[in-house]
Design a protein around this motif. Structure first.
Motif, PDB file in Angstrom:
ATOM      1  N   LYS A 106      40.608 -25.434   6.184  1.00  0.00           N
ATOM      2  CA  LYS A 106      39.359 -25.478   6.946  1.00  0.00           C
ATOM      3  C   LYS A 106      39.243 -24.320   7.929  1.00  0.00           C
ATOM      4  N   ASP A 153      26.098 -26.549  14.771  1.00  0.00           N
ATOM      5  CA  ASP A 153      27.229 -27.135  14.068  1.00  0.00           C
ATOM      6  C   ASP A 153      27.070 -27.077  12.548  1.00  0.00           C
ATOM      7  N   SER A 186      33.457 -27.195   7.687  1.00  0.00           N
ATOM      8  CA  SER A 186      34.129 -28.419   8.120  1.00  0.00           C
ATOM      9  C   SER A 186      34.860 -29.096   6.969  1.00  0.00           C
ATOM     10  N   SER A 195      37.823 -32.799   5.536  1.00  0.00           N
ATOM     11  CA  SER A 195      37.788 -33.631   6.731  1.00  0.00           C
ATOM     12  C   SER A 195      39.195 -34.036   7.154  1.00  0.00           C
ATOM     13  N   HIS A 208      31.143 -34.856   9.849  1.00  0.00           N
ATOM     14  CA  HIS A 208      31.456 -34.185   8.592  1.00  0.00           C
ATOM     15  C   HIS A 208      30.345 -34.392   7.578  1.00  0.00           C
ATOM     16  N   ASP A 222      33.100 -32.824   2.654  1.00  0.00           N
ATOM     17  CA  ASP A 222      34.323 -32.806   3.460  1.00  0.00           C
ATOM     18  C   ASP A 222      35.185 -34.024   3.168  1.00  0.00           C
TER      19      ASP A 222
END
Length: 269
Positions: free
Chosen positions: A95, A110, A115, A118, A164, A168
């Motif tokens: 990531k 964001d 991302s 996860s 997320h 992810d």
């Protein structure tokens, strides 16, 4: 084979969801759809995710080690702890340093940063897999009863809390499954695993059948919520519906990964 399939699945998820314009558009729509969720659901998601800290993860590792020590099985202990630790090393490395998120659609804030995978979903799934590895055969049903619902919920909660995207969680499921399968493969090559010839646990069979049905239902629900709206309205489909479909797919992904691993351990002690 399971390990290879897990890694390939994670790679395919990344390519389709992150490296295509359609994938990014759909997942961002799901995140915006989460804004329409009930406040109580969002609060519950934040609370559940907030409980996953360095301290709670350390406590889970200690519990796994304690079970292994009480069983006097250092091989199982090393394999189980290795799955949890390797899970975080792999996903955080991917990531933060390896996987880019190209700007294929116009986003800000964001939504723009990568991302995948996860970390929270990986923690939940690797703790589940570690528990399956280290507990005695007769206690695996207890793990499925208590730990599986929690691990499945965490993946879905990451979407509800907008921490997320769906990809992810799915990539994390694949990576966690792959690492756990490699750990089991290592144990098998060491001769640490033996066939179980005792009686069948009816309660465990009922649990597996129940969760298998839930996995099928959530997978089908996700397909219905995505296929028809996207076929009729394209990438302009209702964001709330896309979010609901993503949540269903997230739950299905975690369940399928968990049940796949349980199947690998069928009648193995």
């Amino acid at each position: 084979m399971v390990a290879a399939a897990g890694f390939v699945f994670a790679a395919v998820v990344y390519v389709l969801a992150v490296l295509t314009r359609a994938g990014q558009t759909i997942e961002n729509a799901a995140l915006r759809g989460a804004d329409q969720d009930d406040v109580s659901e969002t609060d519950a998601a934040w609370q559940a995710l907030g409980q996953i800290t360095v301290y709670s993860l350390a406590a889970a590792v200690v519990a796994v080690v304690l079970v292994g020590v009480l069983r006097k099985r250092w091989d199982l202990t090393i394999a189980a702890v290795g799955v949890i630790v390797a899970g975080q090393v792999v996903v955080q490395g991917l990531k933060r340093f390896v996987l880019p998120r190209p700007a294929l659609v116009e986003v800000t804030g964001d939504y723009a940063h990568n991302s995948l995978p996860s970390g929270h979903t990986t923690i939940a799934m690797t703790v589940l897999f570690a528990a399956i590895i280290v507990v005695p055969w007769k206690w695996r049903g207890v793990v499925l009863f208590f730990v599986l619902p929690w691990a499945t919920a965490i993946g879905q909660y990451t979407l509800t809390a907008k921490w997320h995207r769906l990809s992810d969680t799915l990539a994390a499921d694949g990576i966690a499954l792959a690492l756990a399968a490699l750990a089991a493969w290592w144990l098998q090559r060491k001769g640490a695993l033996q066939p179980y010839t005792g009686p069948r646990r009816v309660g465990r069979v009922v649990l597996v059948v129940f969760w298998s049905l839930i996995a099928v239902v959530t997978l089908a629900l996700g397909a219905i919520l995505w296929v028809f709206p996207l076929a009729q309205e394209g990438l302009n489909a209702d964001e709330w519906v896309i979010y609901l479909g993503a949540g269903s797919f997230a739950s299905a992904g975690s369940l399928i990964a968990a049940l796949t691993y349980v199947a690998c351990w069928r009648r193995i002690a």
